[in-house]
Write a protein that holds these residues in place. Structure first.
Motif, short mmCIF file in Angstrom:
data_model
loop_
_atom_site.label_atom_id
_atom_site.label_comp_id
_atom_site.label_asym_id
_atom_site.label_seq_id
_atom_site.Cartn_x
_atom_site.Cartn_y
_atom_site.Cartn_z
N SER A 31 0.84 -1.20 0.00
CA SER A 31 0.00 0.00 0.00
C SER A 31 0.87 1.24 0.00
O SER A 31 1.96 1.24 0.59
N THR A 32 0.41 2.29 -0.64
CA THR A 32 1.13 3.56 -0.63
C THR A 32 0.88 4.29 0.68
O THR A 32 -0.09 3.99 1.40
N VAL A 33 1.73 5.24 0.99
CA VAL A 33 1.54 6.03 2.20
C VAL A 33 0.20 6.74 2.15
O VAL A 33 -0.55 6.75 3.13
N ASP A 34 -0.13 7.34 1.01
CA ASP A 34 -1.39 8.07 0.90
C ASP A 34 -2.60 7.17 1.14
O ASP A 34 -3.55 7.58 1.82
N SER A 35 -2.58 5.97 0.60
CA SER A 35 -3.72 5.06 0.78
C SER A 35 -3.82 4.62 2.24
O SER A 35 -4.92 4.47 2.77
N CYS A 36 -2.68 4.43 2.90
CA CYS A 36 -2.69 4.08 4.32
C CYS A 36 -3.26 5.21 5.15
O CYS A 36 -4.06 4.97 6.08
N ILE A 37 -2.88 6.44 4.83
CA ILE A 37 -3.38 7.60 5.57
C ILE A 37 -4.88 7.73 5.40
O ILE A 37 -5.61 8.03 6.36
N GLU A 38 -5.37 7.50 4.21
CA GLU A 38 -6.82 7.59 3.98
C GLU A 38 -7.57 6.57 4.83
O GLU A 38 -8.64 6.88 5.38
N ARG A 39 -7.03 5.38 4.97
CA ARG A 39 -7.68 4.36 5.79
C ARG A 39 -7.68 4.76 7.26
O ARG A 39 -8.67 4.55 7.97
N MET A 40 -6.60 5.34 7.72
CA MET A 40 -6.54 5.77 9.11
C MET A 40 -7.44 6.97 9.37
O MET A 40 -8.03 7.10 10.45
N LEU A 41 -7.55 7.85 8.39
CA LEU A 41 -8.46 8.99 8.53
C LEU A 41 -9.90 8.52 8.68
O LEU A 41 -10.68 9.10 9.45
#
Length: 211
Positions: A183-193
């Motif tokens: 997973s990309t950093v951006d996709s991981c951040i979206e999931r955590m958001l």
């Protein structure tokens, strides 16, 4: 022992500011996102990226990072099982204080033992504790080896190294599991958001469940 420092002489001082006052000021409910995973899994990268995103959206938050905390508060602790337990206990108490101040806390620690993470949950409170497993596999973490620690551990230069000479007990039921190798950093951040979204108060909104 100095009797002035015994528990019997301590009295809890009640604040005049309530959690509701802080909630209304900061437009958020306090929560601790407890990120756990192997060294090199991507915990710190995601923690600071999430902090940056939340702050850019106007939310008060702070990262408690394993290496950073060991530079100060926990500089007296080694990596023995007992010291690891104390490390997590102290961090949980700090996270609880920060939550009491109304902050969103992003905790980035290997925290290898389920019992210690359970104790952290008990300290912080179940409703304010979200466990996030950064589940990147050992072989991927070792291939990255950003600090050269796995190489040293394999050579016997570091003892009690999680995943090599010390155990890691993954969460059984995490609120979220993220594999940074796929997973990309951006996709991981979206999931955590999305995970933290229920704790954020938008204009003319209130979180389900009341105060």
């Amino acid at each position: 022992m100095n009797q002035l420092h015994t528990a019997s002489n301590l009295v809890w001082q009640s604040p005049q500011t309530t959690p509701e006052h802080r909630r209304d000021l900061l437009k958020q409910y306090p929560v601790t996102l407890w990120m756990t995973g192997l060294s090199g899994a991507g915990k710190s990268t995601l923690a600071f990226a999430l902090e940056k995103r939340l702050i850019s959206q106007g939310h008060a938050c702070f990262v408690l990072d394993g290496d950073n905390v060991r530079h100060g508060l926990n500089r007296d602790l080694d990596f023995s099982p007992h010291a690891r337990t104390e490390n997590i206990r102290r961090v949980a108490e700090v996270a609880k204080l920060m939550n009491s101040a109304g902050l969103i806390v992003i905790s980035s620690f290997i925290s290898p033992y389920r019992e210690d993470r359970g104790a952290a949950r008990d300290i912080i409170g179940n409703e304010a504790f979200l466990e996030i497993h950064i589940s990147t596999a050992l072989q991927d973490c070792e291939r990255r080896d950003p600090k050269g620690l796995y190489q040293k551990a394999r050579a016997g230069l570091i003892s009690d190294f999680t995943g090599i000479s010390a155990p890691y007990e993954p969460p059984l039921t995490p609120a979220l599991s993220i594999d940074t190798s796929s997973s990309t950093v951006d996709s991981c951040i979206e999931r955590m958001l999305k995970l933290v979204e229920p704790f954020l108060i938008r204009d003319n909104e209130s979180r389900c469940g009341g105060s």
